[in-house]
Design an enzyme around this catalytic site. Sequence first.
Site, short mmCIF file in Angstrom:
data_model
loop_
_atom_site.label_atom_id
_atom_site.label_comp_id
_atom_site.label_asym_id
_atom_site.label_seq_id
_atom_site.Cartn_x
_atom_site.Cartn_y
_atom_site.Cartn_z
CG HIS A 136 32.76 48.83 44.11
ND1 HIS A 136 31.81 48.08 43.44
CD2 HIS A 136 33.86 48.06 44.20
CE1 HIS A 136 32.34 46.90 43.14
NE2 HIS A 136 33.58 46.86 43.59
CG HIS A 152 37.35 45.32 48.71
ND1 HIS A 152 37.54 43.95 48.64
CD2 HIS A 152 36.80 45.68 47.52
CE1 HIS A 152 37.14 43.52 47.46
NE2 HIS A 152 36.69 44.54 46.76
CE LYS A 198 33.89 40.37 47.31
NZ LYS A 198 33.92 41.82 47.07
#
Length: 265
Positions: A136, A152, A198
């Site tokens: 993730h 990220h 995003k």
Amino acid sequence: MKPGKDYKINLQGKAGFVAEGCNKARDSARAPLFAYINENKLKSIDTYTHFINLLDNYEMSTGVTEHVTQEELQENHLFLDAVLKTEVMKCAHRYLVSKGRAQSDPAQFKRQLYDIWFKLYRRNKSGGEDSCGFEHVFVGETKHGKQIMGLHNWVQFYHQERNNHVDYKGYNARNNKDTPDEDDHILNLQFSWNGLVKPVGSCFIGVSPEFEVALFTIVFLLFDGRVTSVTVKVAEYLLEIVVYRFGHSIGTSYPKMISSNNRDF
């Protein structure tokens, strides 16, 4: 990695507002975010090499059960072994031991790290084990193939951008606040990934995998709440570190810039 020497980013324009779930965004950046990265230097550092080997080990969409092969299992362990050899992670380990949040035995600490980052869990309740903290946070995934979650990490962003899977749309900055700087090690940004947008993402830029693993692990282990948000000072940056817990594993973790070089954001 040193900005301007080991890598160069091209911030370009400020991203426009995009509602969550909308996959149309004005492109305020005609060029890629990363203008240059010294790939030879990346490949010469063990933690980066083993980190990059992990980036193609996961199913993109939640709801699709992950099947970890023996080769992938070995790659997970090689990455953790490399991270645990670094001074950054040794320092983090000593600190967590002093706080009673980790055992002093390196093998036990490695098992703890494995559960935090690589233990699979069900993010989608109707399916099998389809996610883990590492996937993730560092690789990224999608919610039923319709919404970007995570991603990220700057190295993954660069690799996806280089392969034309990611399209950088511009930086995010709060109204009436300073724009980011190309030497900053934190960036809030907007992008599309395989056609999904995003609206707001954030990641460190130019920092090592061991730094991110150490920082997020410390926050995860020091606090027991489902969601933790702490303010920390790293060099000249005042940051908010956000960590979501998924049982005994990380659900997500990411940095948010508060200020840099006395400039408020």
